[in-house]
Motif scaffolding. Structure first.
Motif, PDB file in Angstrom:
ATOM      1  N   GLY A 171     -15.923 -41.570 -21.171  1.00  0.00           N
ATOM      2  CA  GLY A 171     -16.312 -40.493 -20.266  1.00  0.00           C
ATOM      3  C   GLY A 171     -15.334 -40.313 -19.126  1.00  0.00           C
ATOM      4  O   GLY A 171     -14.366 -41.059 -18.977  1.00  0.00           O
TER       5      GLY A 171
ATOM      6  N   SER B 254     -23.478 -37.421 -27.437  1.00  0.00           N
ATOM      7  CA  SER B 254     -23.682 -37.173 -26.020  1.00  0.00           C
ATOM      8  C   SER B 254     -25.192 -37.125 -25.835  1.00  0.00           C
ATOM      9  O   SER B 254     -25.823 -36.106 -26.116  1.00  0.00           O
ATOM     10  CB  SER B 254     -23.034 -35.844 -25.612  1.00  0.00           C
TER      11      SER B 254
ATOM     12  N   ARG C   4     -21.764 -38.574 -21.634  1.00  0.00           N
ATOM     13  CA  ARG C   4     -23.025 -38.940 -20.979  1.00  0.00           C
ATOM     14  C   ARG C   4     -23.401 -40.383 -21.320  1.00  0.00           C
ATOM     15  O   ARG C   4     -23.167 -40.830 -22.429  1.00  0.00           O
ATOM     16  CB  ARG C   4     -24.173 -38.035 -21.438  1.00  0.00           C
ATOM     17  N   LYS C   5     -24.039 -41.037 -20.358  1.00  0.00           N
ATOM     18  CA  LYS C   5     -24.550 -42.385 -20.589  1.00  0.00           C
ATOM     19  C   LYS C   5     -26.055 -42.322 -20.811  1.00  0.00           C
ATOM     20  O   LYS C   5     -26.701 -41.322 -20.516  1.00  0.00           O
ATOM     21  CB  LYS C   5     -24.237 -43.277 -19.384  1.00  0.00           C
TER      22      LYS C   5
ATOM     23  N   ASP D 208     -30.654 -30.566 -25.730  1.00  0.00           N
ATOM     24  CA  ASP D 208     -31.278 -31.507 -24.791  1.00  0.00           C
ATOM     25  C   ASP D 208     -32.756 -31.760 -25.086  1.00  0.00           C
ATOM     26  O   ASP D 208     -33.552 -32.011 -24.174  1.00  0.00           O
ATOM     27  CB  ASP D 208     -31.078 -31.045 -23.344  1.00  0.00           C
TER      28      ASP D 208
ATOM     29  N   PRO E 106     -30.484 -36.336 -21.785  1.00  0.00           N
ATOM     30  CA  PRO E 106     -30.903 -37.020 -20.553  1.00  0.00           C
ATOM     31  C   PRO E 106     -32.289 -37.636 -20.707  1.00  0.00           C
ATOM     32  O   PRO E 106     -33.195 -37.025 -21.262  1.00  0.00           O
ATOM     33  CB  PRO E 106     -30.912 -35.887 -19.518  1.00  0.00           C
TER      34      PRO E 106
ATOM     35  N   ASN F  14     -17.199 -39.437 -13.117  1.00  0.00           N
ATOM     36  CA  ASN F  14     -17.923 -38.358 -12.446  1.00  0.00           C
ATOM     37  C   ASN F  14     -18.112 -38.607 -10.962  1.00  0.00           C
ATOM     38  O   ASN F  14     -18.177 -37.657 -10.175  1.00  0.00           O
ATOM     39  CB  ASN F  14     -19.279 -38.161 -13.123  1.00  0.00           C
TER      40      ASN F  14
ATOM     41  N   THR G 119     -25.042 -31.586 -27.117  1.00  0.00           N
ATOM     42  CA  THR G 119     -26.152 -30.767 -26.650  1.00  0.00           C
ATOM     43  C   THR G 119     -26.101 -29.348 -27.201  1.00  0.00           C
ATOM     44  O   THR G 119     -27.099 -28.802 -27.648  1.00  0.00           O
ATOM     45  CB  THR G 119     -26.229 -30.749 -25.115  1.00  0.00           C
TER      46      THR G 119
ATOM     47  N   SER H 178     -30.095 -36.499 -15.434  1.00  0.00           N
ATOM     48  CA  SER H 178     -28.824 -36.668 -16.143  1.00  0.00           C
ATOM     49  C   SER H 178     -27.931 -37.656 -15.395  1.00  0.00           C
ATOM     50  O   SER H 178     -27.770 -37.560 -14.167  1.00  0.00           O
ATOM     51  CB  SER H 178     -28.111 -35.316 -16.264  1.00  0.00           C
ATOM     52  N   SER H 179     -27.336 -38.579 -16.129  1.00  0.00           N
ATOM     53  CA  SER H 179     -26.405 -39.531 -15.511  1.00  0.00           C
ATOM     54  C   SER H 179     -25.196 -38.809 -14.928  1.00  0.00           C
ATOM     55  O   SER H 179     -24.627 -39.245 -13.918  1.00  0.00           O
ATOM     56  CB  SER H 179     -25.943 -40.562 -16.543  1.00  0.00           C
ATOM     57  N   VAL H 180     -24.810 -37.706 -15.538  1.00  0.00           N
ATOM     58  CA  VAL H 180     -23.664 -36.932 -15.047  1.00  0.00           C
ATOM     59  C   VAL H 180     -23.985 -36.342 -13.672  1.00  0.00           C
ATOM     60  O   VAL H 180     -23.184 -36.438 -12.737  1.00  0.00           O
ATOM     61  CB  VAL H 180     -23.302 -35.814 -16.051  1.00  0.00           C
TER      62      VAL H 180
END
Length: 338
Positions: free
Chosen positions: A166, A129, A154-155, A106, A132, A169, A74, A197-199
């Motif tokens: 990863g 990465s 990130r997924k 992003d 999102p 989280n 990002t 965001s998956s995070v």
């Protein structure tokens, strides 16, 4: 009359100038360890004097293999990604790869453009990465490329068709909340990041699990989304502290947000670590020298980068196993802010 364009120096000319065979000169430019120091220095001296530039794309075409890898993150302004970048570079450099770095900020459009450019340069694999909300269409395009793609930090989807490296989280969010609860806090805010965001989703999930398990009230008004930046943290904490029942503890999406949260508290005459406890996420190097030093969840970005690079190397060498998920466990680092 126009000046005649100078022709490109060839590897054969370099070899002749250095007094070695073309094969030996080729081994030097490809970084082979099977060359004596004296010969290597002689060839490198000729390369410098003649101005030779190695055409890596052409070499990849000739060998049907690529020694170039794409890395898409990002931004490098976030210390987490800077540390991840170091881990990737150190691991791939040992294997003789060249890394092409791209930053998306992003933006889905920027991500698409970077991927297209890397395909043009015939990279042998990509570590990324993802932005999102990356579309399923992009996932399909990556699959059609037929080159290894490793997702890191990130997924994209719940069921990834790609390898993923990863941090856990969910566990990290749970550990942060449990720490604040153990310190006696009952009203705890979760600040920063965005729900696409998956995070963010995973960290919130772990955080909420700990709150529910402790039998505490889940007050959604204490969940404030914001850019994952210092300014985002400042604005988020100012908003949440206006609540009739403000929090006494704050879990931040990352350490950068936490730095802003502590600045925002100070601007309101509130002492971080004394009046309001603050916990971050990532354990970036700067977190130890914040004032007060920041309690945080260590996410080991350099290790993530190294593991992603190692997995990509194995894939590029023909490892055809099914997609893997390598998940590192986070650790609580207690400092002055809680």
């Amino acid at each position: 009359m126009g000046r005649k364009k100078q022709s490109r120096v060839t590897l054969q000319e370099v070899a002749k100038h250095a007094g070695v065979s073309r094969a030996t000169a080729s081994l030097v430019v490809r970084g082979s360890p099977n060359i004596s120091k004296e010969t290597r220095e002689k060839v490198l001296k000729s390369i410098k004097e003649l101005g030779y530039i190695y055409d890596r794309v052409a070499a990849n075409l000739r060998s049907h293999q690529s020694s170039t890898v794409g890395l898409i993150i990002t931004e490098i302004g976030n210390p987490f990604f800077s540390e991840l970048l170091v881990g990737v570079h150190e691991a791939l450099d040992k294997e003789g790869y060249t890394v092409i770095l791209g930053t998306t900020f992003d933006s889905p459009d920027k991500q698409d453009a970077l991927l297209a450019t890397m395909l043009e340069y015939r990279v042998g694999g990509v570590i990324m990465s993802p932005v999102p909300g990356s579309s399923p269409d992009m996932v399909e395009r990556l699959k059609q490329w037929g080159i290894p793609v490793i997702l890191v930090a990130r997924k994209m989807l719940s069921e990834e068709p790609f390898d993923y490296v990863g941090i856990d989280n969910v566990a990290g969010g749970r550990i942060a909340a449990e720490h604040l609860i153990e310190q006696g806090h009952r009203r705890i805010a979760f600040l920063g990041g965005f729900s696409n965001s998956s995070v963010w989703t995973d960290r919130k999930k772990g955080f909420c699990e700990a709150i529910e398990q402790a039998g505490l009230e889940m007050d959604e008004s204490l969940f404030v989304q914001s850019p994952a930046t210092r300014q985002g943290g400042i604005e988020a904490i100012k908003r949440v502290m206006q609540h009739p029942q403000p929090p006494t503890g704050v879990f931040c999406y990352n350490d950068v947000v936490a730095s802003g949260v502590m600045l925002g508290l100070k601007e309101q005459g509130i002492v971080p670590g004394k009046d309001v406890a603050v916990v971050g996420f990532d354990n970036i190097p700067e977190s130890a020298v914040f004032s007060p030093s920041l309690t945080t969840i260590a996410a080991f970005p350099d290790r993530l980068g190294a593991k992603a690079a190692d997995l990509l190397h194995r894939r590029m060498k023909g490892d055809e196993e099914e997609a893997k998920k390598l998940i590192l466990q986070p650790e609580l680092v207690v400092r002055e802010s809680s």
